[in-house]
Write a protein that holds these residues in place. Structure first.
Motif, short mmCIF file in Angstrom:
data_model
loop_
_atom_site.label_atom_id
_atom_site.label_comp_id
_atom_site.label_asym_id
_atom_site.label_seq_id
_atom_site.Cartn_x
_atom_site.Cartn_y
_atom_site.Cartn_z
N HIS A 199 29.46 43.89 70.85
CA HIS A 199 28.58 44.28 69.76
C HIS A 199 27.58 43.17 69.51
O HIS A 199 27.79 42.03 69.92
CB HIS A 199 29.40 44.55 68.50
CG HIS A 199 30.56 45.45 68.76
ND1 HIS A 199 30.43 46.63 69.44
CD2 HIS A 199 31.87 45.34 68.45
CE1 HIS A 199 31.61 47.21 69.53
NE2 HIS A 199 32.51 46.44 68.94
N LEU B 83 25.34 40.74 67.06
CA LEU B 83 25.25 40.13 65.74
C LEU B 83 23.82 39.63 65.59
O LEU B 83 23.41 38.70 66.28
CB LEU B 83 26.22 38.95 65.63
CG LEU B 83 27.66 39.19 66.11
CD1 LEU B 83 28.50 37.93 65.93
CD2 LEU B 83 28.30 40.34 65.33
N ILE B 84 23.07 40.27 64.73
CA ILE B 84 21.64 39.99 64.61
C ILE B 84 21.40 39.13 63.38
O ILE B 84 21.66 39.57 62.25
CB ILE B 84 20.86 41.31 64.50
CG1 ILE B 84 21.17 42.20 65.71
CG2 ILE B 84 19.35 41.03 64.38
CD1 ILE B 84 20.72 43.63 65.56
N CYS B 85 20.88 37.94 63.57
CA CYS B 85 20.65 37.05 62.43
C CYS B 85 19.36 37.46 61.71
O CYS B 85 18.29 37.53 62.31
CB CYS B 85 20.55 35.60 62.86
SG CYS B 85 20.27 34.51 61.44
N GLN C 22 26.64 52.19 69.82
CA GLN C 22 26.02 50.89 69.61
C GLN C 22 26.40 50.42 68.21
O GLN C 22 26.15 51.13 67.24
CB GLN C 22 24.49 50.99 69.66
CG GLN C 22 23.90 50.90 71.04
CD GLN C 22 22.38 50.87 70.97
OE1 GLN C 22 21.80 50.58 69.92
NE2 GLN C 22 21.75 51.18 72.09
N LEU C 23 26.97 49.26 68.15
CA LEU C 23 27.36 48.72 66.85
C LEU C 23 26.64 47.40 66.64
O LEU C 23 26.72 46.49 67.46
CB LEU C 23 28.88 48.50 66.82
CG LEU C 23 29.47 47.86 65.57
CD1 LEU C 23 29.04 48.58 64.30
CD2 LEU C 23 30.99 47.85 65.66
N LYS C 24 25.87 47.34 65.57
CA LYS C 24 25.14 46.12 65.26
C LYS C 24 25.60 45.58 63.91
O LYS C 24 25.78 46.35 62.98
CB LYS C 24 23.64 46.40 65.15
CG LYS C 24 23.04 46.93 66.41
CD LYS C 24 21.59 47.27 66.17
CE LYS C 24 21.11 48.29 67.16
NZ LYS C 24 19.83 48.88 66.75
N PHE C 25 25.76 44.29 63.85
CA PHE C 25 26.07 43.64 62.59
C PHE C 25 24.87 42.78 62.19
O PHE C 25 24.31 42.06 63.02
CB PHE C 25 27.31 42.76 62.73
CG PHE C 25 28.56 43.55 62.97
CD1 PHE C 25 29.27 44.09 61.91
CD2 PHE C 25 29.02 43.78 64.26
CE1 PHE C 25 30.42 44.83 62.13
CE2 PHE C 25 30.16 44.52 64.48
CZ PHE C 25 30.86 45.05 63.41
N PHE C 26 24.49 42.85 60.94
CA PHE C 26 23.41 42.04 60.44
C PHE C 26 23.97 40.99 59.50
O PHE C 26 24.93 41.25 58.77
CB PHE C 26 22.40 42.91 59.69
CG PHE C 26 21.80 43.97 60.54
CD1 PHE C 26 20.67 43.71 61.32
CD2 PHE C 26 22.36 45.23 60.61
CE1 PHE C 26 20.13 44.69 62.13
CE2 PHE C 26 21.82 46.22 61.41
CZ PHE C 26 20.69 45.94 62.17
N GLY C 27 23.38 39.81 59.53
CA GLY C 27 23.87 38.76 58.65
C GLY C 27 23.19 37.45 58.98
O GLY C 27 22.05 37.45 59.42
N TYR C 28 23.90 36.37 58.79
CA TYR C 28 23.30 35.04 58.96
C TYR C 28 24.20 34.16 59.81
O TYR C 28 25.39 34.02 59.55
CB TYR C 28 23.05 34.41 57.58
CG TYR C 28 22.10 35.25 56.78
CD1 TYR C 28 20.73 35.20 57.04
CD2 TYR C 28 22.56 36.15 55.82
CE1 TYR C 28 19.85 36.00 56.34
CE2 TYR C 28 21.70 36.96 55.11
CZ TYR C 28 20.33 36.87 55.38
OH TYR C 28 19.46 37.69 54.70
N CYS C 29 23.58 33.57 60.84
CA CYS C 29 24.35 32.73 61.75
C CYS C 29 24.62 31.37 61.10
O CYS C 29 23.96 31.00 60.12
CB CYS C 29 23.62 32.56 63.07
SG CYS C 29 22.07 31.64 62.96
N PHE D 220 29.53 39.81 70.55
CA PHE D 220 30.95 39.73 70.25
C PHE D 220 31.67 40.79 71.08
O PHE D 220 31.36 41.98 70.99
CB PHE D 220 31.17 39.98 68.76
CG PHE D 220 32.60 39.81 68.35
CD1 PHE D 220 33.12 38.54 68.14
CD2 PHE D 220 33.42 40.91 68.19
CE1 PHE D 220 34.44 38.37 67.77
CE2 PHE D 220 34.75 40.75 67.83
CZ PHE D 220 35.26 39.47 67.62
N ASN E 70 17.46 48.47 70.64
CA ASN E 70 16.46 48.18 69.63
C ASN E 70 17.07 47.31 68.56
O ASN E 70 18.00 47.74 67.88
CB ASN E 70 15.94 49.48 69.03
CG ASN E 70 14.68 49.25 68.26
OD1 ASN E 70 14.70 48.50 67.27
ND2 ASN E 70 13.60 49.83 68.70
#
Lengths: 150, 150
Positions: free
Chosen positions: B95, B97-99, B132-139, B108, B76
DNA sequence: ATAGATGCAAAGAGTTTGCAACTAC
DNA sequence: GTAGTTGCAAACTCTTTGCATCTAT
């Protein structure tokens, strides 16, 4: 804890949002259940006790607002509904341990993912602002009470 | 890649599930789009090309089955629909990386969370089976094309 | 032959929205 | 007074389910 509420009211004021009784009872529901990860419906049920006329739509709208203002954080534990917790808690990073048998969510404090974030940003040029780490497995209670789910 | 399909068919056989053409085209959709994280609707649209009579319900039922059999993993990303990827890919842990600007999901590769899992299990007596490891940020692309979202 | 699988349409669950009435400022 | 907020009901989206029909084995 009590001046956390004051700070939030201030934040609402600054952005010209009104401090309605509905918003107040919703915020208090989170303060009084700081250890939970409440869903919209759970907030609604808690809050109806103190404010019976409140509508579910108001709860949803308030939660959206509080997420926008970075007061709450929306989390998804895979149970088909969004859940919320104070962002301030997320700052001292903790991870969620989600029991696959009973659905209970435990927490584990751990602050050591920043170095990994820095490493990833260096490697991928993706600028990380936040992370969520979830562990799935089985809690002690579920393992003890029979091996329905190994 | 091609014998991955054979292995899955074998797994279905062993558990007395039938290998229907619908299941075949769905699996092939995932093999042909291994880099994507397809949603049910996306699978449905891909598969309708090769099998126009397929129903969306069949897609959902097949995805559920493949998740049960641990062939696919449900993920999800917070966009309001479930997405799926091969579990085998999840095994060599990566993992996401969700922009937050464009919604793109990068990956990654990183295998070093086992030690943290062991540490948590030791501390909390919670038996971890997955994470589950998700990182949020900006590409990079979104950061470059203007600062619409800082 | 038959247990299991499918397509369709309807139902469910969670969430969002349009709108007239209301209220905090 | 007025912009923002609310409650209600209806709408929307994603997903699940009942059922008659079909099909892989």
């Amino acid at each position: 804890m009590e001046n956390q509420l004051e700070e939030i009211y201030k934040k609402l004021h600054e952005q010209d949002y009104k401090i309605t009784p509905q918003r107040q009872v919703i915020l208090k529901a989170f303060l009084n259940n700081a250890k939970e990860h409440l869903s919209a419906e759970e907030v609604y049920n808690i809050v109806k006790g103190q404010y019976p006329d409140i509508g579910l739509a108001t709860v949803y709208r308030t939660l959206d607002l509080l997420v926008d203002l970075d007061i709450l954080q929306r989390i998804n534990f895979g149970d088909g509904r969004a859940r919320y917790e104070f962002s301030s808690r997320a700052e001292h990073h903790h991870h969620h341990l989600i029991c696959l048998a009973c659905g209970k969510v435990l927490e584990f404090d751990h602050d050591l993912l920043e170095s990994l974030e820095n490493f990833i940003t260096k490697k991928t040029d993706f600028q990380i602002t936040d992370h969520q780490l979830k562990f799935f497995g089985y809690c002690r209670e579920c393992r003890e009470k029979g091996q329905e789910k190994p």
